[in-house]
Write a protein that holds these residues in place. Structure first.
Motif, PDB file in Angstrom:
ATOM      1  N   ARG A  30      -6.504   5.381  -8.075  1.00  0.00           N
ATOM      2  CA  ARG A  30      -7.844   5.276  -8.668  1.00  0.00           C
ATOM      3  C   ARG A  30      -8.325   3.824  -8.575  1.00  0.00           C
ATOM      4  O   ARG A  30      -7.570   2.903  -8.869  1.00  0.00           O
ATOM      5  N   ILE A  31      -9.586   3.651  -8.171  1.00  0.00           N
ATOM      6  CA  ILE A  31     -10.157   2.325  -7.979  1.00  0.00           C
ATOM      7  C   ILE A  31     -11.331   2.145  -8.931  1.00  0.00           C
ATOM      8  O   ILE A  31     -12.236   2.993  -8.984  1.00  0.00           O
ATOM      9  N   TYR A  53      -9.756   1.379   1.063  1.00  0.00           N
ATOM     10  CA  TYR A  53     -10.154   2.304   0.003  1.00  0.00           C
ATOM     11  C   TYR A  53      -9.944   3.767   0.376  1.00  0.00           C
ATOM     12  O   TYR A  53      -9.485   4.570  -0.454  1.00  0.00           O
ATOM     13  N   ARG A  93      -3.844   2.675 -11.037  1.00  0.00           N
ATOM     14  CA  ARG A  93      -5.226   2.213 -11.149  1.00  0.00           C
ATOM     15  C   ARG A  93      -5.311   0.766 -10.657  1.00  0.00           C
ATOM     16  O   ARG A  93      -4.500  -0.073 -11.047  1.00  0.00           O
ATOM     17  N   VAL A  94      -6.305   0.508  -9.830  1.00  0.00           N
ATOM     18  CA  VAL A  94      -6.558  -0.843  -9.322  1.00  0.00           C
ATOM     19  C   VAL A  94      -7.976  -1.220  -9.709  1.00  0.00           C
ATOM     20  O   VAL A  94      -8.933  -0.500  -9.381  1.00  0.00           O
ATOM     21  N   GLN A 152       0.832  -1.202   0.000  1.00  0.00           N
ATOM     22  CA  GLN A 152       0.000   0.000   0.000  1.00  0.00           C
ATOM     23  C   GLN A 152       0.872   1.259   0.000  1.00  0.00           C
ATOM     24  O   GLN A 152       0.610   2.211  -0.754  1.00  0.00           O
ATOM     25  N   ARG A 183     -12.265  -3.168   1.322  1.00  0.00           N
ATOM     26  CA  ARG A 183     -12.805  -1.808   1.428  1.00  0.00           C
ATOM     27  C   ARG A 183     -12.172  -1.023   2.560  1.00  0.00           C
ATOM     28  O   ARG A 183     -12.169   0.212   2.541  1.00  0.00           O
ATOM     29  N   GLU A 208     -15.745   3.899 -11.930  1.00  0.00           N
ATOM     30  CA  GLU A 208     -14.723   4.399 -11.020  1.00  0.00           C
ATOM     31  C   GLU A 208     -15.354   4.819  -9.696  1.00  0.00           C
ATOM     32  O   GLU A 208     -16.370   5.516  -9.664  1.00  0.00           O
TER      33      GLU A 208
END
Length: 429
Positions: free
Chosen positions: A337-338, A328, A308-309, A294, A325, A402
Motif C-alpha cells: 500500500r502506498i 509503483y 505500507r510505504v 523491493q 513512480r 492512498e
C-alpha cells in the motif's frame, strides 16, 4: 571500407557486399548519444514544469505535528521529534549548556535566521572554553557563501570536499557525499535524524529526529569521531577514540562508509523486512528501492504482512519522484500500500516493523543513500519507541491519500512514456 563474401543460392558464385564501417560506427555513436540524452532531456522537461507548478502551488500547506515524546531504551532516554522548531530548541539548549565538547555534523546548513542562531551558539560555546568540532558537506552548501562557515580559532571546522575525484568515474569509494546529521554534546546527549539546519525546515517540512540521553550517546559520538579522524587535515586535532561498555545493546548505529565499501543500513532493512510477520510501516522522502528491497517487501506482502510505504506526493526533487513512480505498479500489484503525503514536503527516513523494530536516521531507500553516501541510521529494538513511531506514522497517514492500483493504471499515457524514458537515471539516484 571492407567487403563481406556472400554466396548466391542461384549460381553459388561469390558476391561481395561492401560495408562502410565508419558509417556504422557513426550510427552506433549517435544512437548511444541519443539513448543517453533522452532521459536527461526528459528530466529537464519535468524539472521545468515542476518549477512552474511549484510557483503556483507551493509546498507550504499546514500539516499535523506532535509534541516530543520520550521512552527509555535500556538506560538511555530516546525522544522523538516530528517538528523542526521543537527540535532546534532542544539542540540549541544542549549546545548552550555544553561544558566540555560539542560535535556537530550536517549535510545542509543555511545562512538564514536558524542557521545563524546555531553558528552563534557554537561560537559562544567555544568562547567559554568548550571544544567545538563541526563537519559540513561542501557540495550541499555550494550556494552558501564560504564566509558563513568562517569561525573563530576555537571552532574546528571540516568542510567535506565539494568535488570528489571519483565522481566522473562513478568510483563509490571516492564520490559519496556526507549526508549525515549528528549533534553530540558532552558525551551525554546526542541527536540524529533527517533534519538539516535552516529556517525552512523549522516549520515548513515534516521530518523526524531522535534525541538520546544516556550511555547510547556513544553510538553517535563514535560515528562523529571516526568521520572526523578519517577526513581531517594534518593541522586539525585528532579526536580520542574511546570504547563502549555496552555490549549487544538494543539501540545501535548503522553507518555507511563508502571509502571502506561498508553499507550496513541496507542490510538492517533487508533483515528486518524478512522477519516481519504483522506489519511494516516505512516513511521515506525519496523511495527508489533496489531489486532486493523491493522483492523483500513483495514477499512480506505475499505472506500477509500489512506493508505500507508513505512518501510525499510532490517532493523537493521532482526527478526522484518520477523515478520512484516506476516502482509503483509492481508494488501495488504485489499488495504493498502506498500513501502520498499532501501539501508539504515529508523528509523523514523512518521505519517500524511488528511493533518491535524501528530505524530513524539519514538514509533514504535509494541508491545514493544505501550504496553511495556517508549515512547513519539508528536501529532500535524496543516496543516503546516502535509505538511512538507508529503513532507518528498514523499522524502522517491522516495527512495522506492512498494511491490505488486502479488510479495508477488510469494515469495519462504520456506519463507512462516519461517514466520509461527516465528509468535509466535510477542508478544515479
Amino acid at each position: 571500407m571492407s567487403t563481406v563474401p556472400f554466396r548466391s543460392m542461384k549460381d553459388a558464385s561469390p558476391v561481395r557486399v561492401q560495408v562502410d564501417w565508419r558509417r556504422v560506427r557513426r550510427f552506433a555513436a549517435r544512437t548511444a548519444l541519443l539513448a543517453a540524452a533522452a532521459p536527461v532531456a526528459a528530466a529537464g522537461v519535468v524539472m521545468g514544469l515542476e518549477r512552474v507548478r511549484r510557483h503556483q502551488y507551493p509546498l507550504d500547506s499546514p500539516f499535523p505535528t506532535a509534541p516530543p515524546s520520550s521512552t527509555d531504551v535500556d538506560d538511555t532516554q530516546a525522544t522523538v521529534y516530528t517538528f523542526g522548531a521543537d527540535l532546534y530548541a532542544a539542540m540549541l539548549d544542549a549546545i548552550r549548556g555544553a561544558r566540555h565538547q560539542v560535535f556537530l555534523e550536517t549535510y545542509i546548513w543555511k545562512d538564514d535566521e536558524v542557521g545563524r542562531e546555531f553558528k552563534q551558539a557554537l561560537v559562544e560555546a567555544a568562547d567559554r572554553g568548550v571544544e567545538v568540532f563541526v563537519v559540513y558537506d561542501g557540495f550541499a552548501n555550494l550556494v552558501i557563501p564560504r564566509s558563513f562557515y568562517d569561525m573563530p580559532p576555537g571552532v574546528h571546522v571540516l568542510r567535506f570536499p565539494a568535488m570528489r575525484p571519483g565522481l566522473l568515474m562513478l568510483d563509490v569509494r571516492r564520490s559519496g557525499r556526507d549526508h549525515r546529521k549528528i549533534l553530540v554534546v558532552d558525551d551525554e546527549v546526542s541527536f540524529v535524524g533527517g533534519y538539516n539546519i535552516g529556517t525552512l525546515y523549522a516549520t515548513k517540512w515534516r521530518d523526524t529526529h531522535l534525541r538520546l540521553v544516556g550511555p547510547s550517546t556513544w553510538e553517535l559520538r563514535n560515528a562523529f569521531v571516526d568521520m572526523w579522524n578519517r577526513w581531517r587535515s594534518p593541522h586539525q586535532p585528532l579526536l580520542q577514540d574511546v570504547g563502549s561498555q555496552l555490549w549487544m545493546p538494543r539501540l545501535r548505529a548503522a553507518r555507511n562508509a563508502p571509502s571502506e565499501l561498508v553499507f550496513p543500513i541496507r542490510g538492517i532493512y533487508l533483515d528486518a523486512i524478512d522477519r516481519a510477520c504483522s506489519h511494516i510501516y516505512i516513511t521515506q522522502a525519496y523511495f527508489i528501492p533496489d531489486e532486493d528491497i523491493q522483492a523483500a517487501l513483495l514477499a512480506a506482502a505475499a505472506r500477509g504482512v500489512d506493508v505500507r510505504v508513505l512518501v510525499p506526493e510532490r517532493s523537493n526533487h521532482v526527478v526522484a519522484d518520477w523515478l520512484a513512480r516506476g516502482h509503483y505498479d509492481t508494488l501495488l500489484r504485489g499488495g504493498v500500500r502506498i500513501f502520498l503525503y499532501q501539501g508539504a514536503m515529508i523528509h523523514a527516513k523512518t521505519a517500524t516493523i511488528d511493533a518491535q523494530w524501528s530505524t530513524v536516521g539519514t538514509a533514504n531507500i535509494d541508491r545514493l543513500s544505501l550504496t553511495g553516501n556517508y549515512e547513519i541510521n539508528l536501529e532500535v529494538v524496543d516496543e516503546g519507541l516502535a509505538a511512538q513511531l507508529e503513532s507518528a506514522f498514523r499522524m502522517d497517514e491522516s495527512n495522506s491519500r492512498e494511491l490505488t492500483r486502479d488510479e495508477w493504471l488510469r494515469r495519462h499515457p504520456l506519463t507512462k512514456v516519461a517514466e520509461r524514458v527516465m528509468a535509466p537515471l535510477r542508478p544515479f539516484l
